[in-house]
Scaffold this motif. Structure first.
Motif, mmCIF file in Angstrom:
data_model
loop_
_atom_site.group_PDB
_atom_site.id
_atom_site.type_symbol
_atom_site.label_atom_id
_atom_site.label_comp_id
_atom_site.label_asym_id
_atom_site.label_seq_id
_atom_site.Cartn_x
_atom_site.Cartn_y
_atom_site.Cartn_z
ATOM 1 N N GLY A 61 0.818 -1.214 0.000
ATOM 2 C CA GLY A 61 0.000 0.000 0.000
ATOM 3 C C GLY A 61 0.847 1.258 0.000
ATOM 4 O O GLY A 61 0.557 2.226 -0.718
ATOM 5 N N GLY A 81 2.150 -1.163 -6.406
ATOM 6 C CA GLY A 81 1.794 -1.639 -5.077
ATOM 7 C C GLY A 81 1.663 -3.149 -5.038
ATOM 8 O O GLY A 81 2.153 -3.804 -4.112
ATOM 9 N N LEU A 155 -9.550 6.683 -0.898
ATOM 10 C CA LEU A 155 -8.346 6.057 -0.367
ATOM 11 C C LEU A 155 -7.903 6.765 0.918
ATOM 12 O O LEU A 155 -7.527 6.108 1.898
#
Length: 182
Positions: A61, A81, A155
């Motif tokens: 992440g 990621g 996010l």
């Protein structure tokens, strides 16, 4: 873990390790259980690398977030990621092969996240509580000040919620420590 004759003495580091698939065997050693093949991996003397590899999800992440900071396309950020996570997963599986194995491991004692966090110093737990609160609030403020929209806004909210959940875990660990020690 220090070896003394035929007996082994557990270090304080070994007793503090815990998590989702970490248990203790009948000898009190921390063991990672691979639920797919029911093999236990003894973690004594290898707790630091295990802690690093157990953060592989967060590393993936963070890699995606850093890639986005360089204004790369969102698809490329997600790919980076996933690639970072895959690399850490590969290294984690190779690391497990170096550990002593217990086939058909039956867990005896599970130390959860709250119990392992409660083993920390109370001051560290309090600092972590305040830092997670600050992270959560600052992420939301930053998202609105920067005018984020769409996926990036969601996010930011997701990371803020995750930080709030971590704060709750730390509060529970502090209360657990307070009730069981003092």
């Amino acid at each position: 873990m220090a070896i003394k004759g035929r007996k082994t003495a557990m270090s304080a580091e070994d007793n503090k390790i815990g998590g989702l698939n970490v248990y203790h065997d009948e000898k009190g050693r921390p063991v990672y259980l691979n639920r797919m093949n029911h093999v236990g991996y003894v973690l004594t003397d290898k707790t630091k690398p295990f802690r690093t590899y157990s953060s592989r999800f967060f590393i993936g992440g963070i890699a995606a977030i850093f890639a986005y900071m360089f204004e790369l396309p969102l698809i490329m950020c997600i790919f980076l990621g996933i690639a970072a996570y895959a690399l850490m997963e590969f290294k984690f599986r190779k690391f497990l092969q170096t550990l002593p194995q217990i086939p058909n491991f039956k867990p005896v004692n599970h130390m959860g996240t709250i119990q392992s966090e409660a083993n920390l110093d109370a001051k560290k737990i309090i600092i972590k509580i305040f830092l997670f609160i600050a992270l959560s609030v600052l992420l939301i403020i930053n998202a609105y000040q920067q005018g984020y929209e769409g996926v990036i806004l969601y996010l930011n909210w997701a990371i803020a919620v995750a930080a709030a959940i971590m704060c709750i875990i730390e509060i529970r660990a502090f209360l657990f420590k307070k009730n069981n020690v003092g």
